[in-house]
Design an enzyme around this catalytic site. Sequence first.
Site, PDB file in Angstrom:
ATOM      1  N   LYS A 162       0.952  -1.259  -0.011  1.00  0.00           N
ATOM      2  CA  LYS A 162      -0.024   0.028  -0.046  1.00  0.00           C
ATOM      3  C   LYS A 162       1.107   1.143   0.082  1.00  0.00           C
ATOM      4  O   LYS A 162       1.675   1.596   0.801  1.00  0.00           O
ATOM      5  CB  LYS A 162      -0.820  -0.103   1.302  1.00  0.00           C
ATOM      6  CG  LYS A 162      -1.427   1.126   1.601  1.00  0.00           C
ATOM      7  CD  LYS A 162      -2.477   1.079   2.739  1.00  0.00           C
ATOM      8  CE  LYS A 162      -2.595   2.075   3.940  1.00  0.00           C
ATOM      9  NZ  LYS A 162      -3.600   1.752   4.998  1.00  0.00           N
ATOM     10  N   LYS A 164       1.197   5.279   0.368  1.00  0.00           N
ATOM     11  CA  LYS A 164       0.488   6.431   0.610  1.00  0.00           C
ATOM     12  C   LYS A 164       0.822   7.644  -0.162  1.00  0.00           C
ATOM     13  O   LYS A 164       1.940   7.677  -0.838  1.00  0.00           O
ATOM     14  CB  LYS A 164       1.336   6.990   2.115  1.00  0.00           C
ATOM     15  CG  LYS A 164       1.135   5.942   3.555  1.00  0.00           C
ATOM     16  CD  LYS A 164      -0.445   6.199   3.922  1.00  0.00           C
ATOM     17  CE  LYS A 164      -0.579   5.564   5.122  1.00  0.00           C
ATOM     18  NZ  LYS A 164      -1.883   5.853   5.375  1.00  0.00           N
TER      19      LYS A 164
HETATM   20  O1  OSB Z   1      -4.531   5.484   7.234  1.00  0.00           O
HETATM   21  O2  OSB Z   1      -4.280   3.325   7.303  1.00  0.00           O
HETATM   22  C1  OSB Z   1      -3.878   4.398   7.798  1.00  0.00           C
HETATM   23  C2  OSB Z   1      -0.811   4.785  10.050  1.00  0.00           C
HETATM   24  C3  OSB Z   1      -1.262   5.754  10.625  1.00  0.00           C
HETATM   25  C4  OSB Z   1      -2.350   6.400  10.613  1.00  0.00           C
HETATM   26  C5  OSB Z   1      -3.288   5.920   9.641  1.00  0.00           C
HETATM   27  C6  OSB Z   1      -2.965   4.897   8.625  1.00  0.00           C
HETATM   28  C7  OSB Z   1      -1.625   4.202   9.129  1.00  0.00           C
HETATM   29  C8  OSB Z   1      -1.213   3.253   8.004  1.00  0.00           C
HETATM   30  C9  OSB Z   1      -0.246   2.255   8.773  1.00  0.00           C
HETATM   31  O3  OSB Z   1      -1.576   3.087   6.862  1.00  0.00           O
HETATM   32  C10 OSB Z   1      -1.115   1.011   9.000  1.00  0.00           C
HETATM   33  C11 OSB Z   1       0.092   0.102   9.919  1.00  0.00           C
HETATM   34  O4  OSB Z   1       0.802  -0.606   9.445  1.00  0.00           O
HETATM   35  O5  OSB Z   1      -0.322  -0.110  11.077  1.00  0.00           O
HETATM   36 MG    MG Z   2      -6.104   4.686   5.717  1.00  0.00          MG
END
Ligand code: OSB
Ligand code: MG
Length: 362
Positions: A162, A164
């Site tokens: 995934k 960002k």
């Molecule tokens: O939007 O999924 C999200 C981490 C912190 C806040 C929001 C998100 C995330 C992640 C990481 O995408 C998810 C993880 O590996 O714990």
């Molecule tokens: Mg998210």
Amino acid sequence: MKLKEIELRIIHLPLVRPFRTSFGTQTSRKVLMVKVTNENGTFGWAECVAMSEPLYSPEYVIGCLDLMKRFLIPALKSKQDLTAENVSTILKPFLGGQMAKAALETAVLDAQLRASGTSFATYLGATKTKVPAGVSVGIMDTLPELMKTVEGYLADGYLRIKLKIEPGWDYEPVKLVRETFGPDLLLQVDANTAYTRDDFDLLKRLDEFNLLLIEQPIEEEDILGHARLAEYITTPVCLDESIVSAGVARDAIEIGATSIINIKPARVGGYIEAVKIHNVAQAAGIPVWCGGLLETGIGRAANLALAALPNFTLPGDTSASARYFETDTTEPFVLVDGHIDVPTGPGIGVDPIREVVDRFTV
Ligand code: OSB
Ligand code: MG
């Protein structure tokens, strides 16, 4: 049960590498840990996943601590017949605070299940003994840095990537990852609300990459906007921040705003509500996957149990401990052929390592 004592502590763990999203950069994880002890001596643990600052959600660590101490804990402590199943009803008069409430409900549930010798997986209705692991890759300063990071995670065995994204870090990195790692890579993106209704043409350009989904492209209140976007693009829209309860999930599904749901128990007030969302989605033919909030082993253990339910058909953000921490609060969760074992012991099935928890307590 009747609560006798609640221990709250904040630990501060460094992350193995900074994690940058459209809302900010995290270099460490401050975690509010909760231990409840009952009058009969049984205990349960949970972690509150609120971040240090209210950037992903309105909640933040010190705010949760205050909410718990001032309102939530006194309400629970006054009950003679406390059960995990009635925590949300007892706490309902206090508005919001899903992450704080989830932590307390989870700790009570852990105590209850430890006492009855039942695992979270069994209680929640798990049908799998291990779950496929994906990994969430932060925004990087450069494309070569991103390529190196993705390559490393694929070498570790992660089954889904995934990325960002945010305006200025979307089309190019996604294109490069898709071209470099090929059409079979399970690839999805997460915008954490960084776009607006004016960006639909830009987001439509991502259609060519055959993504599994785009997560929370626009602001969380704009569920109708997501429905409009879902009609406009071919990439499936998946809501994260917007889904705060089973009722919202039902409505979002009905208006076509989400064809896949990211379930994070803490965002919805706990595991009991999370299972309701799983069921609502399942009845509507909508697959779900388990999100993460950089949990330590205590929170990760329970997420793995949830991710083992039957309608969790996509790999989650339930990565191995080493993805986040040099030292975890529990024995580390490890990847085996891209999967992580679901704990089988009573309650969350793992114990905090007291020495580690003490060492990192601030
Ligand atoms: O939007 O999924 C999200 C981490 C912190 C806040 C929001 C998100 C995330 C992640 C990481 O995408 C998810 C993880 O590996 O714990
Ligand atoms: Mg998210």
